[in-house]
Design a protein around this motif. Structure first.
Motif, PDB file in Angstrom:
ATOM      1  N   ARG A 126       0.866  -1.173   0.000  1.00  0.00           N
ATOM      2  CA  ARG A 126       0.000   0.000   0.000  1.00  0.00           C
ATOM      3  C   ARG A 126       0.903   1.224   0.000  1.00  0.00           C
ATOM      4  NH1 ARG A 126      -3.953  -1.578   4.621  1.00  0.00           N
ATOM      5  NH2 ARG A 126      -5.347  -2.974   3.521  1.00  0.00           N
ATOM      6  N   ARG A 127       0.495   2.234  -0.733  1.00  0.00           N
ATOM      7  CA  ARG A 127       1.274   3.468  -0.793  1.00  0.00           C
ATOM      8  C   ARG A 127       0.429   4.627  -0.322  1.00  0.00           C
ATOM      9  NH1 ARG A 127       6.026   3.444  -4.182  1.00  0.00           N
ATOM     10  NH2 ARG A 127       6.436   1.311  -4.915  1.00  0.00           N
ATOM     11  N   LEU A 128       1.129   5.644   0.204  1.00  0.00           N
ATOM     12  CA  LEU A 128       0.462   6.863   0.623  1.00  0.00           C
ATOM     13  C   LEU A 128       0.193   7.731  -0.603  1.00  0.00           C
ATOM     14  CD1 LEU A 128       2.669   7.595   3.757  1.00  0.00           C
ATOM     15  CD2 LEU A 128       0.400   6.558   3.695  1.00  0.00           C
ATOM     16  N   GLU A 129      -0.473   8.854  -0.365  1.00  0.00           N
ATOM     17  CA  GLU A 129      -0.799   9.737  -1.485  1.00  0.00           C
ATOM     18  C   GLU A 129       0.439  10.279  -2.170  1.00  0.00           C
ATOM     19  OE1 GLU A 129      -5.150  11.336   0.109  1.00  0.00           O
ATOM     20  OE2 GLU A 129      -3.449  12.708  -0.023  1.00  0.00           O
ATOM     21  N   ASP A 130       1.558  10.387  -1.412  1.00  0.00           N
ATOM     22  CA  ASP A 130       2.797  10.880  -2.026  1.00  0.00           C
ATOM     23  C   ASP A 130       3.601   9.757  -2.656  1.00  0.00           C
ATOM     24  OD1 ASP A 130       4.649  11.171   1.150  1.00  0.00           O
ATOM     25  OD2 ASP A 130       3.650   9.496   0.150  1.00  0.00           O
ATOM     26  N   ASP A 131       2.967   8.609  -2.818  1.00  0.00           N
ATOM     27  CA  ASP A 131       3.547   7.422  -3.454  1.00  0.00           C
ATOM     28  C   ASP A 131       4.611   6.735  -2.602  1.00  0.00           C
ATOM     29  OD1 ASP A 131       5.083   6.387  -6.540  1.00  0.00           O
ATOM     30  OD2 ASP A 131       3.163   5.769  -5.691  1.00  0.00           O
ATOM     31  N   GLN A 132       4.760   7.163  -1.369  1.00  0.00           N
ATOM     32  CA  GLN A 132       5.692   6.476  -0.475  1.00  0.00           C
ATOM     33  C   GLN A 132       5.049   5.165  -0.021  1.00  0.00           C
ATOM     34  OE1 GLN A 132       8.845   7.440   0.896  1.00  0.00           O
ATOM     35  NE2 GLN A 132       8.769   8.839  -0.845  1.00  0.00           N
ATOM     36  N   ARG A 133       5.867   4.130   0.071  1.00  0.00           N
ATOM     37  CA  ARG A 133       5.360   2.849   0.551  1.00  0.00           C
ATOM     38  C   ARG A 133       4.966   2.975   2.014  1.00  0.00           C
ATOM     39  NH1 ARG A 133       9.353  -1.710  -2.117  1.00  0.00           N
ATOM     40  NH2 ARG A 133       8.100  -2.053  -4.003  1.00  0.00           N
ATOM     41  N   PHE A 134       3.799   2.439   2.328  1.00  0.00           N
ATOM     42  CA  PHE A 134       3.316   2.464   3.699  1.00  0.00           C
ATOM     43  C   PHE A 134       3.285   1.072   4.297  1.00  0.00           C
ATOM     44  CE2 PHE A 134       1.038   3.576   7.369  1.00  0.00           C
ATOM     45  CZ  PHE A 134      -0.027   2.698   7.529  1.00  0.00           C
ATOM     46  N   LEU A 135       2.898   0.099   3.496  1.00  0.00           N
ATOM     47  CA  LEU A 135       2.774  -1.275   3.970  1.00  0.00           C
ATOM     48  C   LEU A 135       3.273  -2.199   2.872  1.00  0.00           C
ATOM     49  CD1 LEU A 135       1.542  -3.555   5.864  1.00  0.00           C
ATOM     50  CD2 LEU A 135      -0.571  -3.246   4.570  1.00  0.00           C
ATOM     51  N   THR A 136       4.138  -3.136   3.230  1.00  0.00           N
ATOM     52  CA  THR A 136       4.566  -4.149   2.267  1.00  0.00           C
ATOM     53  C   THR A 136       4.489  -5.529   2.898  1.00  0.00           C
ATOM     54  OG1 THR A 136       6.895  -4.001   2.900  1.00  0.00           O
ATOM     55  CG2 THR A 136       6.165  -2.586   1.085  1.00  0.00           C
ATOM     56  N   ILE A 137       4.203  -6.497   2.047  1.00  0.00           N
ATOM     57  CA  ILE A 137       4.238  -7.891   2.468  1.00  0.00           C
ATOM     58  C   ILE A 137       5.037  -8.659   1.421  1.00  0.00           C
ATOM     59  CG2 ILE A 137       2.902  -9.966   3.028  1.00  0.00           C
ATOM     60  CD1 ILE A 137       0.576  -8.107   3.791  1.00  0.00           C
ATOM     61  N   ASP A 138       6.115  -9.279   1.882  1.00  0.00           N
ATOM     62  CA  ASP A 138       6.976 -10.076   1.009  1.00  0.00           C
ATOM     63  C   ASP A 138       6.859 -11.543   1.403  1.00  0.00           C
ATOM     64  OD1 ASP A 138       8.431  -7.297   1.481  1.00  0.00           O
ATOM     65  OD2 ASP A 138       9.021  -8.044  -0.490  1.00  0.00           O
ATOM     66  N   HIS A 139       7.059 -12.403   0.425  1.00  0.00           N
ATOM     67  CA  HIS A 139       6.970 -13.829   0.720  1.00  0.00           C
ATOM     68  C   HIS A 139       8.221 -14.556   0.280  1.00  0.00           C
ATOM     69  CE1 HIS A 139       5.562 -18.096  -0.122  1.00  0.00           C
ATOM     70  NE2 HIS A 139       5.407 -17.928   1.184  1.00  0.00           N
ATOM     71  N   HIS A 140       8.704 -15.430   1.153  1.00  0.00           N
ATOM     72  CA  HIS A 140       9.800 -16.330   0.828  1.00  0.00           C
ATOM     73  C   HIS A 140       9.269 -17.748   0.960  1.00  0.00           C
ATOM     74  CE1 HIS A 140      13.519 -18.639   1.310  1.00  0.00           C
ATOM     75  NE2 HIS A 140      14.108 -17.637   0.652  1.00  0.00           N
ATOM     76  N   PRO A 141       9.495 -18.600  -0.031  1.00  0.00           N
ATOM     77  CA  PRO A 141       8.865 -19.927  -0.009  1.00  0.00           C
ATOM     78  C   PRO A 141       9.232 -20.778   1.196  1.00  0.00           C
ATOM     79  CG  PRO A 141      10.470 -19.746  -1.795  1.00  0.00           C
ATOM     80  CD  PRO A 141      10.288 -18.384  -1.256  1.00  0.00           C
ATOM     81  N   GLU A 142      10.384 -20.529   1.804  1.00  0.00           N
ATOM     82  CA  GLU A 142      10.759 -21.357   2.961  1.00  0.00           C
ATOM     83  C   GLU A 142      10.560 -20.622   4.282  1.00  0.00           C
ATOM     84  OE1 GLU A 142      14.212 -23.647   0.427  1.00  0.00           O
ATOM     85  OE2 GLU A 142      14.746 -22.642   2.291  1.00  0.00           O
ATOM     86  N   LEU A 143      10.730 -19.341   4.287  1.00  0.00           N
ATOM     87  CA  LEU A 143      10.759 -18.611   5.561  1.00  0.00           C
ATOM     88  C   LEU A 143       9.439 -17.934   5.908  1.00  0.00           C
ATOM     89  CD1 LEU A 143      14.329 -17.058   5.326  1.00  0.00           C
ATOM     90  CD2 LEU A 143      13.593 -19.139   6.487  1.00  0.00           C
ATOM     91  N   GLY A 144       8.577 -17.716   4.945  1.00  0.00           N
ATOM     92  CA  GLY A 144       7.273 -17.171   5.278  1.00  0.00           C
ATOM     93  C   GLY A 144       7.030 -15.781   4.727  1.00  0.00           C
ATOM     94  N   TYR A 145       6.315 -14.984   5.533  1.00  0.00           N
ATOM     95  CA  TYR A 145       5.834 -13.679   5.089  1.00  0.00           C
ATOM     96  C   TYR A 145       6.434 -12.593   5.971  1.00  0.00           C
ATOM     97  CZ  TYR A 145       2.394 -16.512   2.654  1.00  0.00           C
ATOM     98  OH  TYR A 145       1.800 -17.441   1.841  1.00  0.00           O
ATOM     99  N   CYS A 146       6.988 -11.574   5.350  1.00  0.00           N
ATOM    100  CA  CYS A 146       7.534 -10.438   6.087  1.00  0.00           C
ATOM    101  C   CYS A 146       6.587  -9.259   5.904  1.00  0.00           C
ATOM    102  CB  CYS A 146       8.933 -10.093   5.593  1.00  0.00           C
ATOM    103  SG  CYS A 146       9.693  -8.753   6.532  1.00  0.00           S
ATOM    104  N   ILE A 147       5.999  -8.814   6.998  1.00  0.00           N
ATOM    105  CA  ILE A 147       5.039  -7.717   6.964  1.00  0.00           C
ATOM    106  C   ILE A 147       5.711  -6.494   7.572  1.00  0.00           C
ATOM    107  CG2 ILE A 147       2.805  -6.905   7.800  1.00  0.00           C
ATOM    108  CD1 ILE A 147       1.970  -9.845   8.100  1.00  0.00           C
ATOM    109  N   TRP A 148       5.710  -5.405   6.835  1.00  0.00           N
ATOM    110  CA  TRP A 148       6.315  -4.164   7.323  1.00  0.00           C
ATOM    111  C   TRP A 148       5.342  -3.030   7.086  1.00  0.00           C
ATOM    112  CZ3 TRP A 148       7.146   0.156   4.235  1.00  0.00           C
ATOM    113  CH2 TRP A 148       7.827   1.230   4.832  1.00  0.00           C
ATOM    114  N   ALA A 149       5.210  -2.147   8.086  1.00  0.00           N
ATOM    115  CA  ALA A 149       4.432  -0.928   7.904  1.00  0.00           C
ATOM    116  C   ALA A 149       5.202   0.218   8.551  1.00  0.00           C
ATOM    117  CB  ALA A 149       3.041  -1.043   8.507  1.00  0.00           C
ATOM    118  N   ARG A 150       5.313   1.291   7.848  1.00  0.00           N
ATOM    119  CA  ARG A 150       6.091   2.438   8.308  1.00  0.00           C
ATOM    120  C   ARG A 150       5.580   2.918   9.653  1.00  0.00           C
ATOM    121  NH1 ARG A 150       9.057   5.763   5.221  1.00  0.00           N
ATOM    122  NH2 ARG A 150       8.090   4.951   3.326  1.00  0.00           N
ATOM    123  N   GLY A 151       6.482   2.874  10.658  1.00  0.00           N
ATOM    124  CA  GLY A 151       6.121   3.348  11.991  1.00  0.00           C
ATOM    125  C   GLY A 151       5.357   2.356  12.837  1.00  0.00           C
ATOM    126  N   PHE A 152       5.055   1.163  12.284  1.00  0.00           N
ATOM    127  CA  PHE A 152       4.250   0.183  13.008  1.00  0.00           C
ATOM    128  C   PHE A 152       4.997  -1.123  13.285  1.00  0.00           C
ATOM    129  CE2 PHE A 152       0.063   2.161  13.066  1.00  0.00           C
ATOM    130  CZ  PHE A 152       0.192   3.139  12.097  1.00  0.00           C
TER     131      PHE A 152
END
Lengths: 326, 104
Positions: free
Chosen positions: A69-95
Motif C-alpha cells: 500500500r502506498r500513501l498519497e505521495d507514493d511512499q510505501r506504507f505497507l509491504t508484504i513479502d513472501h519467501h517460499p521457505e521462511l514465510g511472510y515479512c510484513i512491514w508498515a512504516r512506523g508500526f
C-alpha cells in the motif's frame, strides 16, 4: 518433531490470549487481546526480536513482494513479502516488522519504540489475520457484533461505515462487540462460526461526540488517537458464535431511501470479494470458496442501500431494529 | 491430437475430468468455479452448474446427456448439442479436460 521455523528463540511466555480463532502466546505483553489459558490447541507464538535480527535473517533479494500500500505521495506504507521457505515479512512504516512462518505457528516481531496501541494495530490488522488464514481459518474484511447469541457481520469497502455502524450498535447497547475490520470465520461441522477479534476499534471522533456518556462508556476507554480516529477498547464476546447474518453496506447519491433487501445471496461475488487476505492462493482460496458457499446457505444475507441523507446514528437504529426482527 | 476443434461425436464419446486445480461450489443461484492456476472465478447458471455436476459424475459425456435429457425432459439430441458447446467452452477456460478424446 523438527520445527519448520528457522527462527526459534528463547520462548519465555509473558502473554497467553485468544483472538481471531487463535490461541496466541508471546514473550511480550499484547493488550487488547483477551487473556486466556488456551484451549489446548497449538498456539501461534510471537517472539520479540531486534529489527537487526530480521535484517540479518530475511533474504530480501530472494523474497517476492506480494502486497503493498502506498500513501498519497507514493511512499510505501505497507509491504508484504513472501519467501517460499521462511514465510511472510510484513512491514508498515512506523508500526513495526513481523515475519510470519508459512504455517502461521510462529512470528518474529520487531516492535518499534512507539505507543503500544500503535504497533499493535499492525499485529491486529495484518499479522494475526494472516496467521489465522495460514492455519486454515478465513478472515473476511468485515466488522462484527453479537446479538441474541449470533454473530452479525457488516461488509463494506473501506470508509463506507462498517466500523461506525458496529460502534453505534455497541454504544446503543443493542449488541456486543466482536471484531473491527477483520471477521474470522471457520466452518465447524455444518455451521459457520465467527471468532472474536482484538478488543480494539478505530472510531471516527465525530461519531464518538454524538454519544451520551453512558453510550460512550460501552465502547471502552480510549487508548490512542491519530489523525483520523480514536482507538477504543470495547469489551468483546468471549467465544466464537454462529454467524447469523451479514449485511453488505452500499452508499451512493443515487440511493433515495434506506433499503434492506434479503437478496445478497443471489450474488456470490459479494461474499467472495470480501476476503481480507487477497494475496494468498491455492488452499486458502479453496477454504475461502468453501466458507462463502456455506455462509450463502447458513446465514441470512442482506443488501443495505444507504442514501446520503441517512447518517450513522439513524442507520444504526434501522439496523438494530432489523436485527431484532430476525 | 491436432489443434483442431474436436467433433461433437468425439466429445460425446469422451469422459470429462475436472482437474485438481479446478474447484466448484454451489451457491444460491449460481455455481462458482475456481481455477487455482489462474486465480479466476467463473460463474455458471443453475443449468450450467447441474451440467458440470453430471459431467463430473459420468463416465462419458453421452451418459451425462441421457441423465440430463431425462431430468429436463428434453430430446437427447438437443442436450447433446448443449453439452458439446458447454464442454468446448469449459475446455477453453481450462476448467475441464477430456479423457479419451480422439481414441478409437
Amino acid at each position: 518433531m523438527a520445527s519448520s521455523n528457522a527462527f526459534e528463540l528463547d520462548r519465555d511466555t509473558a502473554f497467553c490470549g485468544h483472538a481471531f480463532g487463535l490461541d496466541v502466546e508471546a514473550d511480550f505483553e499484547i493488550a487488547c487481546i483477551r487473556q486466556t489459558e488456551g484451549d489446548g490447541s497449538e498456539p501461534t507464538r510471537l517472539t520479540r526480536v531486534h529489527s537487526r535480527v530480521i535484517d540479518r535473517t530475511w533474504p530480501s533479494r530472494e523474497a517476492e513482494l506480494i502486497f503493498e500500500r502506498r500513501l498519497e505521495d507514493d511512499q510505501r506504507f505497507l509491504t508484504i513479502d513472501h519467501h517460499p521457505e521462511l514465510g511472510y515479512c510484513i512491514w508498515a512504516r512506523g508500526f513495526g516488522r513481523h515475519v510470519v512462518a508459512n504455517d502461521g505457528l510462529s512470528v518474529m516481531s520487531a516492535i518499534p519504540s512507539v505507543a503500544a496501541w500503535r504497533w499493535q494495530r499492525l499485529v491486529f490488522a495484518q499479522v494475526l489475520p494472516l496467521a489465522a488464514a495460514l492455519r486454515g481459518l478465513d478472515p473476511f474484511h468485515a466488522s462484527a457484533v453479537a446479538s441474541n447469541g449470533c454473530a452479525v457481520g457488516f461488509v463494506a469497502s473501506s470508509g463506507t461505515g462498517k466500523t461506525t455502524l458496529a460502534a453505534h450498535l455497541v454504544a446503543r447497547g443493542d449488541a456486543q462487540f466482536m471484531a473491527d475490520d477483520v471477521m474470522v470465520l471457520e466452518q465447524r461441522n455444518e455451521q459457520i462460526v465467527a471468532h472474536p477479534g482484538a478488543m480494539m476499534m478505530s472510531v471516527d471522533p465525530v461519531e464518538l461526540r454524538k454519544l451520551t456518556p453512558v453510550a460512550r462508556r460501552r465502547l471502552g476507554r480510549a487508548i490512542g488517537r491519530d489523525e483520523e480516529n480514536v482507538h477504543v477498547t470495547p469489551e468483546a464476546v468471549k467465544e466464537a458464535l454462529p454467524l447469523g447474518a451479514v449485511y453488505f453496506l452500499g452508499r451512493g447519491p443515487a440511493v433515495n431511501r434506506l433499503e434492506i433487501r434479503e437478496d445478497a445471496a443471489e450474488d456470490p461475488r459479494l461474499l467472495i470479494s470480501s476476503s481480507f487476505i487477497a494475496y494468498l492462493r491455492d488452499h486458502h482460496l479453496v477454504t475461502h470458496l468453501d466458507t462463502c458457499a456455506r455462509v450463502g446457505t447458513s446465514a441470512r444475507l442482506f443488501n443495505v442501500l444507504v442514501p446520503p441523507t441517512v447518517d450513522a446514528t439513524a442507520l444504526a437504529a434501522s439496523i438494530a431494529a432489523h436485527i431484532a426482527g430476525l | 491430437m491436432s489443434g483442431e476443434q474436436p467433433t461433437r461425436e468425439a466429445i460425446l464419446k469422451s469422459g470429462v475430468k475436472v482437474p485438481q486445480h479446478v474447484v466448484y461450489r454451489a451457491f444460491a443461484n449460481e455455481m462458482v468455479v475456481l481455477n487455482l492456476l489462474t486465480g479466476k472465478y467463473h460463474g455458471l447458471n443453475p443449468t450450467g452448474g447441474r451440467m458440470l455436476e453430471v459431467l463430473d459424475a459420468s463416465a462419458k459425456v453421452r451418459d451425462a446427456g441421457e441423465i440430463l435429457a431425462a431430468e429436463y425432459d428434453r430430446p437427447a439430441g438437443e442436450i447433446e448439442g448443449d453439452l458439446y458447446d458447454f464442454c468446448l467452452e469449459l475446455m477453453e477456460y481450462g476448467l475441464i479436460e477430456m479423457n479419451g478424446l480422439g481414441e478409437l
